[in-house]
Motif scaffolding. Structure first.
Motif, short mmCIF file in Angstrom:
data_model
loop_
_atom_site.label_atom_id
_atom_site.label_comp_id
_atom_site.label_asym_id
_atom_site.label_seq_id
_atom_site.Cartn_x
_atom_site.Cartn_y
_atom_site.Cartn_z
N ASN A 15 0.91 -1.01 -0.03
CA ASN A 15 0.14 0.06 -0.11
C ASN A 15 0.90 1.22 -0.05
O ASN A 15 1.74 1.49 0.77
CB ASN A 15 -0.97 -0.10 1.14
CG ASN A 15 -1.70 1.09 1.23
OD1 ASN A 15 -1.86 2.04 1.78
ND2 ASN A 15 -2.80 1.07 0.13
N THR A 17 0.71 5.39 0.15
CA THR A 17 0.03 6.48 0.31
C THR A 17 0.92 7.89 0.31
O THR A 17 0.47 8.98 0.42
CB THR A 17 -0.73 6.40 1.72
OG1 THR A 17 0.05 6.33 2.77
CG2 THR A 17 -1.97 5.28 1.66
N ALA A 49 -4.74 -1.88 -7.08
CA ALA A 49 -5.86 -1.27 -6.27
C ALA A 49 -5.70 0.28 -6.38
O ALA A 49 -4.57 0.67 -6.34
CB ALA A 49 -6.17 -1.67 -4.74
N LYS A 50 -6.52 1.20 -6.67
CA LYS A 50 -6.45 2.71 -6.68
C LYS A 50 -7.66 3.11 -5.85
O LYS A 50 -8.90 2.90 -6.37
CB LYS A 50 -6.83 2.99 -8.25
CG LYS A 50 -6.59 4.59 -8.34
CD LYS A 50 -6.72 4.78 -9.81
CE LYS A 50 -6.92 6.50 -10.11
NZ LYS A 50 -7.14 6.72 -11.48
N ASN A 51 -7.45 3.66 -4.76
CA ASN A 51 -8.38 4.06 -3.79
C ASN A 51 -8.56 5.47 -4.13
O ASN A 51 -9.66 6.03 -4.03
CB ASN A 51 -7.99 3.64 -2.50
CG ASN A 51 -8.03 2.30 -2.32
OD1 ASN A 51 -8.85 1.38 -2.63
ND2 ASN A 51 -6.95 1.70 -1.63
N THR A 52 -7.49 6.57 -4.02
CA THR A 52 -7.62 7.89 -4.19
C THR A 52 -6.41 8.28 -5.05
O THR A 52 -5.45 7.73 -5.00
CB THR A 52 -7.29 8.47 -2.65
OG1 THR A 52 -8.15 8.06 -1.74
CG2 THR A 52 -7.49 9.88 -2.79
N ALA A 87 -6.89 0.11 -11.54
CA ALA A 87 -6.55 -1.17 -10.84
C ALA A 87 -6.59 -2.16 -12.28
O ALA A 87 -7.55 -2.08 -13.10
CB ALA A 87 -7.90 -1.69 -10.00
N ASP A 117 -3.37 6.92 -2.87
CA ASP A 117 -3.69 5.50 -2.25
C ASP A 117 -3.94 4.51 -3.25
O ASP A 117 -4.85 4.14 -3.75
CB ASP A 117 -4.94 5.61 -1.42
CG ASP A 117 -5.10 4.36 -0.33
OD1 ASP A 117 -4.39 3.72 -0.79
OD2 ASP A 117 -5.95 4.37 0.56
N TYR A 118 -2.61 3.75 -3.61
CA TYR A 118 -2.52 2.76 -4.37
C TYR A 118 -1.97 1.38 -3.48
O TYR A 118 -1.43 1.48 -2.78
CB TYR A 118 -1.61 3.12 -5.57
CG TYR A 118 -1.94 4.19 -6.34
CD1 TYR A 118 -2.70 4.00 -7.47
CD2 TYR A 118 -1.39 5.44 -6.05
CE1 TYR A 118 -3.04 5.21 -8.18
CE2 TYR A 118 -1.80 6.52 -6.88
CZ TYR A 118 -2.47 6.42 -7.85
OH TYR A 118 -2.87 7.30 -8.82
N THR A 119 -2.27 0.28 -4.17
CA THR A 119 -1.64 -0.93 -3.81
C THR A 119 -1.04 -1.59 -5.24
O THR A 119 -1.57 -1.57 -6.18
CB THR A 119 -2.57 -1.97 -3.38
OG1 THR A 119 -3.58 -1.37 -2.19
CG2 THR A 119 -1.90 -3.17 -3.22
#
Length: 125
Positions: A15, A17, A49-52, A87, A117-119
């Motif tokens: 993760n 950030t 993942a792409k959250n923000t 993602a 905020d990525y994974t």
């Protein structure tokens, strides 16, 4: 997508950030002796993942003669805008040929600007 050897992983579902080092680094003397003698290599980054998303991420491949901590030398970079990161995407960063590469390879995730905020998972191939 190529085969992935977990011994060559730089990040596994990491993760990100803020600016960060990859979780691991590659000791090429142990894993790939003579790898810089004309064999095309690359760093593969999977966006899990792409959250923000703010502005984007600069992926910086660095190398060093001794175990990496600080003062690594930049080998190559890739700048990717947040709008281009989703993602499931895969970023391929070819390593330069004809360059004397040092023993240790690591990846830096540099947040360009804004809240990110990525994974990511990344590996050496």
């Amino acid at each position: 997508m190529g085969y992935r050897d977990y011994e060559l992983a730089l990040s596994t579902s990491q993760n990100v950030t803020a600016d960060a080092n990859s979780e691991d680094y590659i000791d090429t003397e142990l894993t790939n002796p003579y790898w810089n003698k004309g064999i095309p290599m690359a760093i593969i980054i999977n966006v899990e993942a792409k959250n923000t998303a703010g502005t984007g991420v600069t992926f910086e491949v660095v190398h060093k003669a001794s175990e990496p901590t600080t003062g690594d030398a930049t080998l190559c970079t890739a700048v990717v805008l947040a709008a281009d990161l989703e993602a499931g995407d895969q970023i391929v960063i070819p390593l330069p040929m004809g360059v004397t590469m040092l023993r240790y390879i690591r990846l830096y995730y540099n947040i360009t600007a804004g809240t990110e905020d990525y994974t990511f998972s990344a590996y050496f191939t």
